[in-house]
Design a protein around this motif. Structure first.
Motif, mmCIF file in Angstrom:
data_model
loop_
_atom_site.group_PDB
_atom_site.id
_atom_site.type_symbol
_atom_site.label_atom_id
_atom_site.label_comp_id
_atom_site.label_asym_id
_atom_site.label_seq_id
_atom_site.Cartn_x
_atom_site.Cartn_y
_atom_site.Cartn_z
ATOM 1 N N ASP A 1 101.923 20.073 47.223
ATOM 2 C CA ASP A 1 100.768 19.328 46.720
ATOM 3 C C ASP A 1 100.752 17.861 47.165
ATOM 4 O O ASP A 1 99.870 17.101 46.755
ATOM 5 C CB ASP A 1 100.734 19.382 45.192
ATOM 6 C CG ASP A 1 100.579 20.800 44.677
ATOM 7 O OD1 ASP A 1 99.897 21.595 45.338
ATOM 8 O OD2 ASP A 1 101.148 21.096 43.617
ATOM 9 N N SER B 1 100.038 16.286 49.987
ATOM 10 C CA SER B 1 98.868 15.834 50.731
ATOM 11 C C SER B 1 97.674 15.633 49.803
ATOM 12 O O SER B 1 97.012 14.591 49.852
ATOM 13 C CB SER B 1 98.523 16.840 51.830
ATOM 14 O OG SER B 1 97.426 16.396 52.572
ATOM 15 N N SER B 2 97.418 16.608 48.951
ATOM 16 C CA SER B 2 96.279 16.481 48.039
ATOM 17 C C SER B 2 96.513 15.368 47.015
ATOM 18 O O SER B 2 95.581 14.668 46.629
ATOM 19 C CB SER B 2 95.961 17.810 47.349
ATOM 20 O OG SER B 2 97.054 18.258 46.593
ATOM 21 N N LEU C 1 95.752 12.040 48.810
ATOM 22 C CA LEU C 1 94.317 11.887 49.026
ATOM 23 C C LEU C 1 93.590 11.599 47.707
ATOM 24 O O LEU C 1 92.702 10.754 47.653
ATOM 25 C CB LEU C 1 93.747 13.134 49.693
ATOM 26 C CG LEU C 1 92.319 13.036 50.202
ATOM 27 C CD1 LEU C 1 92.159 11.875 51.177
ATOM 28 C CD2 LEU C 1 91.910 14.340 50.857
ATOM 29 N N GLN C 2 93.992 12.279 46.644
ATOM 30 C CA GLN C 2 93.396 12.039 45.328
ATOM 31 C C GLN C 2 93.652 10.600 44.879
ATOM 32 O O GLN C 2 92.748 9.924 44.379
ATOM 33 C CB GLN C 2 93.969 13.006 44.298
ATOM 34 C CG GLN C 2 93.460 12.785 42.895
ATOM 35 C CD GLN C 2 94.111 13.725 41.885
ATOM 36 O OE1 GLN C 2 94.842 14.634 42.242
ATOM 37 N NE2 GLN C 2 93.850 13.483 40.623
ATOM 38 N N HIS D 1 98.830 9.606 53.323
ATOM 39 C CA HIS D 1 98.273 10.946 53.482
ATOM 40 C C HIS D 1 98.387 11.421 54.938
ATOM 41 O O HIS D 1 98.790 12.563 55.205
ATOM 42 C CB HIS D 1 96.813 10.948 53.018
ATOM 43 C CG HIS D 1 96.113 12.237 53.225
ATOM 44 N ND1 HIS D 1 95.236 12.437 54.262
ATOM 45 C CD2 HIS D 1 96.164 13.407 52.548
ATOM 46 C CE1 HIS D 1 94.773 13.667 54.212
ATOM 47 N NE2 HIS D 1 95.318 14.276 53.180
#
Length: 74
Positions: free
Chosen positions: A31, A33-34, A37-38, A59
């Motif tokens: 998780d 990467s997400s 980005l979040q 990221h």
């Protein structure tokens, strides 16, 4: 003033971003990467554009790590 201090600062920032990417990957695994980005999107929504820029850079580095760690482009 010579360009050396600027180059050193850029190298230090680059190393810091790679260290952050490695730590986020260690903490968040698949998780990562997400998560990065979040976090970038949250900061951007708050108007914290420098922080968002840093998280977008993290990221990108997480993506490179996930692709086998070929960071020659950096």
């Amino acid at each position: 003033m010579s360009p050396r201090p600027i180059l050193d600062m850029q190298m230090t920032e680059n190393r810091h971003l790679w260290a952050c990417a490695l730590e986020v990957e260690r903490q968040h695994g698949e998780d990562a990467s997400s998560f990065a980005l979040q976090r970038a999107n949250e900061l951007e929504a708050l108007g914290a554009f420098e922080g968002a820029r840093a998280w977008r850079a993290i990221h990108l580095r997480i993506g490179v790590l996930g692709a086998g760690g070929d960071c020659a482009w950096q």
